[in-house]
Design an enzyme around this catalytic site. Structure first.
Site, short mmCIF file in Angstrom:
data_model
loop_
_atom_site.label_atom_id
_atom_site.label_comp_id
_atom_site.label_asym_id
_atom_site.label_seq_id
_atom_site.Cartn_x
_atom_site.Cartn_y
_atom_site.Cartn_z
N SER A 129 -1.41 11.52 -1.49
CA SER A 129 0.00 11.81 -1.76
C SER A 129 0.17 12.77 -2.93
CB SER A 129 0.69 10.48 -2.09
OG SER A 129 1.89 10.70 -2.78
N TYR A 154 2.13 3.12 -6.84
CA TYR A 154 1.84 3.77 -5.56
C TYR A 154 0.87 4.93 -5.78
CZ TYR A 154 2.52 6.87 -1.54
OH TYR A 154 2.31 7.70 -0.47
N1 NAD Z 1 6.12 10.50 4.41
C1 NAD Z 1 5.81 11.08 3.27
O1 NAD Z 1 6.59 11.85 2.70
C2 NAD Z 1 4.47 10.82 2.60
C3 NAD Z 1 4.19 11.48 1.41
C4 NAD Z 1 2.97 11.25 0.79
C5 NAD Z 1 2.04 10.42 1.38
N2 NAD Z 1 2.33 9.80 2.56
C6 NAD Z 1 1.32 8.92 3.13
O2 NAD Z 1 1.18 9.22 4.51
C7 NAD Z 1 0.88 8.04 5.24
C8 NAD Z 1 1.88 7.83 6.35
O3 NAD Z 1 3.17 7.73 5.77
P1 NAD Z 1 4.50 7.53 6.61
O4 NAD Z 1 5.55 8.32 5.93
O5 NAD Z 1 4.23 7.73 8.05
O6 NAD Z 1 4.78 5.99 6.28
P2 NAD Z 1 5.16 4.76 7.23
O7 NAD Z 1 5.43 3.61 6.34
O8 NAD Z 1 6.21 5.18 8.19
O9 NAD Z 1 3.81 4.52 8.02
C9 NAD Z 1 2.75 3.72 7.55
C10 NAD Z 1 2.45 2.70 8.63
O10 NAD Z 1 1.35 1.91 8.18
C11 NAD Z 1 1.57 0.57 8.54
N3 NAD Z 1 0.81 -0.27 7.61
C12 NAD Z 1 1.06 -0.47 6.29
N4 NAD Z 1 0.16 -1.33 5.77
C13 NAD Z 1 -0.69 -1.65 6.79
C14 NAD Z 1 -1.81 -2.50 6.89
N5 NAD Z 1 -2.25 -3.19 5.85
N6 NAD Z 1 -2.44 -2.61 8.08
C15 NAD Z 1 -2.00 -1.92 9.17
N7 NAD Z 1 -0.92 -1.11 9.14
C16 NAD Z 1 -0.27 -0.98 7.96
C17 NAD Z 1 3.07 0.37 8.45
O11 NAD Z 1 3.53 -0.69 9.27
C18 NAD Z 1 3.60 1.73 8.89
O12 NAD Z 1 3.97 1.73 10.26
C19 NAD Z 1 0.84 6.92 4.20
O13 NAD Z 1 -0.50 6.73 3.83
C20 NAD Z 1 1.66 7.45 3.05
O14 NAD Z 1 1.27 6.88 1.84
C21 NAD Z 1 3.53 9.98 3.19
#
Ligand code: NAD
Length: 320
Positions: A129, A154
């Site tokens: 991130s 985070y």
């Molecule tokens: N969306 C953004 O702007 C952003 C920015 C920086 C980093 N990220 C990273 O990208 C990745 C995806 O993010 P996103 O925006 O799609 O988030 P999101 O929360 O929509 O997707 C993450 C998914 O992981 C699942 N999850 C969480 N913990 C879990 C576990 N222990 N076992 C199994 N499943 C689990 C959740 O149910 C969720 O569906 C994440 O790692 C997030 O930290 C996203």
């Protein structure tokens, strides 16, 4: 290719799987469908994916090592795209252990399973991130700069994920590619993110909470650009044994301007409630993308005005 995606019911995972499936790849995937935000949206995403015959889904928590190990033993895949995580900066103040379980133990379990059951994996692509840059005063943020001053839990868990991966790559010769995502937005997005809740509140005539008088900048990156970048990495021979890349728009937007774009698209003025800076939030994010451009020809194409247009259209269709 046979690809293992974690977090497939999540925002980025859903879009990525959809595109990969349309290109003929086979996907095996897991998600625990936790209720950090409305699970109906996660289930709606899954319903679309489950229409595809080459998509397989298991509801599973990656912090459960035994279950994950069984999954690794029972499934064949060439690469992993690991997106499952506890996301969100503010929630890490309320529920710190959710971050430890999903982002630390979860990352560790993935690495142990690769070491034990998939030593010849082609690439372990995983989500980090932009938050790892903290309140860095040097912008744009480049991968070479120091990232050892996270200002939220985070961010600390995401940076730790990079470090755990670095050590496993070194010790067990695992090829790994970390991706520091910068504020990803778009259709089927995350209801906990500001652009989503602003849209909802403006439409419903409720006040939107603006932190730090709107003097914040975010390098908003449209979901299709992110998906294209991740797929380029997934389908290209890795350029390094272990490397972390920024993947962002390289064009930060002032929050105040972002709200204006939303208002124009929705056709309604926002009622604003001004609040001080939130604990854990950073003042700006701004990705230097020269590394990912050089190695993978990554080129974000979507301007904020057109990305917001597509999001608002989807929001109106989806929620009526
Ligand atoms: N969306 C953004 O702007 C952003 C920015 C920086 C980093 N990220 C990273 O990208 C990745 C995806 O993010 P996103 O925006 O799609 O988030 P999101 O929360 O929509 O997707 C993450 C998914 O992981 C699942 N999850 C969480 N913990 C879990 C576990 N222990 N076992 C199994 N499943 C689990 C959740 O149910 C969720 O569906 C994440 O790692 C997030 O930290 C996203």
């Amino acid at each position: 290719m046979n690809i293992f995606v974690t977090g497939s019911a999540g925002f980025i995972g859903f879009h990525l799987c959809r595109k990969l499936l349309s290109q003929g790849h086979n996907i095996v995937s897991v998600d625990n469908i936790n209720d950090y935000y409305n699970t109906d949206l996660k289930l709606a995403r899954l319903e679309i994916l489950e229409d595809e015959k080459n998509f397989k889904f298991d509801q599973m928590d990656i912090s459960d090592y035994e279950k994950l190990a069984t999954f690794f033993k029972e499934n064949d895949f060439d690469i992993i795209i690991h997106l499952a995580a506890q996301a969100g900066v503010r929630y890490s103040i309320q529920k710190p252990f959710a971050y430890v379980e999903s982002n630390l133990i979860g990352q560790m379990n993935m690495l142990e399973c690769i070491r034990n059951f998939k030593p010849n994996l082609k690439n372990f692509i995983y989500a980090s991130s932009s938050s790892v840059y903290g309140n860095s005063s040097t912008a744009p943020f480049s991968e070479n700069q120091k990232t050892d001053e996270p200002i939220s839990l985070y961010a600390a868990t995401k940076k730790s994920g990079e470090l755990l991966t670095h050590s496993y790559s070194h010790l067990y010769n695992i090829t790994a590619t970390g991706l520091r995502f910068f504020t990803v937005y778009g259709e089927y997005g995350r209801p906990d993110m500001a652009y989503f809740s602003f849209t909802k509140d403006i439409m419903e005539g409720k006040p939107i909470k603006i932190f730090n008088s709107g003097n914040l900048q975010r390098d908003f990156t449209y979901i299709d650009d992110i998906v294209d970048g991740v797929i380029k990495i997934a389908t290209t021979e890795p350029k390094h044994k272990n490397k972390v890349y920024n993947i962002g728009n390289n064009s930060p937007v002032e929050l105040k301007y972002f709200v204006e774009v939303l208002e124009n698209e929705i056709g309604k003025k926002a009622i604003t409630e001004m609040l001080p800076m939130q604990a854990g939030d950073v003042y700006r994010t701004y990705a230097d993308i020269s590394e990912i451009k050089k190695d993978y020809n990554f080129e974000p194409k979507t301007k904020i005005e057109s990305g917001v247009k597509m999001f608002v259209k989807w929001y109106k269709d989806f929620y009526g």
